[in-house]
Design an enzyme around this catalytic site. Structure first.
Site, mmCIF file in Angstrom:
data_model
loop_
_atom_site.group_PDB
_atom_site.id
_atom_site.type_symbol
_atom_site.label_atom_id
_atom_site.label_comp_id
_atom_site.label_asym_id
_atom_site.label_seq_id
_atom_site.Cartn_x
_atom_site.Cartn_y
_atom_site.Cartn_z
ATOM 1 N N HIS A 155 0.836 -1.204 0.000
ATOM 2 C CA HIS A 155 0.000 0.000 0.000
ATOM 3 C C HIS A 155 0.877 1.263 0.000
ATOM 4 C CE1 HIS A 155 -3.746 2.266 1.122
ATOM 5 N NE2 HIS A 155 -2.837 3.111 1.588
ATOM 6 N N GLU A 156 1.844 1.306 0.915
ATOM 7 C CA GLU A 156 2.722 2.481 1.004
ATOM 8 C C GLU A 156 3.627 2.599 -0.215
ATOM 9 O OE1 GLU A 156 2.059 4.702 3.093
ATOM 10 O OE2 GLU A 156 0.739 3.490 4.348
ATOM 11 N N HIS A 192 1.763 4.377 -2.945
ATOM 12 C CA HIS A 192 1.807 5.843 -2.796
ATOM 13 C C HIS A 192 3.135 6.397 -3.320
ATOM 14 C CE1 HIS A 192 -1.870 6.241 -0.570
ATOM 15 N NE2 HIS A 192 -1.444 5.605 0.510
ATOM 16 N N ASP A 204 -7.177 7.994 2.922
ATOM 17 C CA ASP A 204 -6.813 8.429 1.567
ATOM 18 C C ASP A 204 -8.066 8.840 0.784
ATOM 19 O OD1 ASP A 204 -4.211 7.644 2.167
ATOM 20 O OD2 ASP A 204 -4.486 5.651 1.305
#
Length: 228
Positions: A138-139, A142, A214
């Site tokens: 997930h990170e 980004h 988000d």
């Protein structure tokens, strides 16, 4: 109501100035701000680079700051911080130094304190390896999107250490003070925020609740672009 009564009751020959401060001017009663009452407004924006340097110097007084700590560097990394945030950050850095029985506050202490102020304290969570893997992708989503869209600030840190309400974070601190935003930058920011959810779908063919914040922030930005 008491203030309103007092302000209406002054003798015309008495010179009285009433000062008041608020961080929510949008919620002030219109009766308070009509002519003759609080009719002079002075807006105090967030401090710019030079302001932050001076505020940092004030709150450094009396603290054992390491000689290698650069005030200018800290000021550049604290875009968007208020005076209270800066004070809190330096106090947290001092507490961290004392807790570890060290004699001086280092730049690393201040960076850790800045994260604590903006995101929250590091916390221990009993995550499974699969949950950590999901957070990592997930990170990474980004970070990858941020590195490939127009006009985004550079990625400074990617972490899967849980802090505050988050299981991980991607740090994109602004490089400088900005007083205008472009459509391109805002769309890039929205795209970056949705990169975490996109990575989950690509890698796991699944979605988690990790994108809640988000989606909330992206929706707020998109709504403001259209409505405001």
């Amino acid at each position: 109501n008491q203030i309103l009564i007092e302000m209406d009751g002054f003798d015309v020959r008495t010179n009285v100035i009433v000062l008041a401060a608020t961080n929510r001017p949008d919620m002030l009663d219109s009766a308070l701000i009509r002519p003759g009452r609080f009719d002079r407004r002075i807006s105090i924006p967030l401090p710019d680079l030079k302001d932050r340097e001076e505020i940092i110097k004030i709150h450094m007084k009396g603290k054992p700051i390491n000689e290698n700590v650069s005030v200018e560097k800290i000021a550049r990394k604290t875009v968007g911080f208020s005076g209270a945030d800066i004070e809190n950050m330096l106090n947290e850095a001092a507490i961290l130094t004392a807790r570890e029985s060290r004699e001086s506050i280092t730049e690393a202490d201040i960076e850790e304190a800045a994260l604590k102020v903006t995101i929250g304290s590091e916390r221990k969570t009993l995550q499974s390896d699969e949950e950590k893997r999901m957070t990592a992708y997930h990170e990474a989503g980004h970070a990858l999107v941020a590195a490939n869209v127009k006009d985004m600030d550079p990625v400074q840190r990617v972490s899967i250490v849980a802090r505050g309400q988050t299981l991980g974070h991607t740090d994109l601190p602004p490089e400088r003070d900005r007083y205008q935003e472009t459509r391109t930058r805002i769309i890039s920011f929205i795209t970056t925020m949705l990169g975490g959810r996109a990575a989950e779908e690509l890698v796991f063919n699944e979605m988690t609740v990790g994108a809640t914040d988000d989606i909330r922030r992206s929706t707020e930005l998109a709504r403001k672009m259209v409505a405001e």
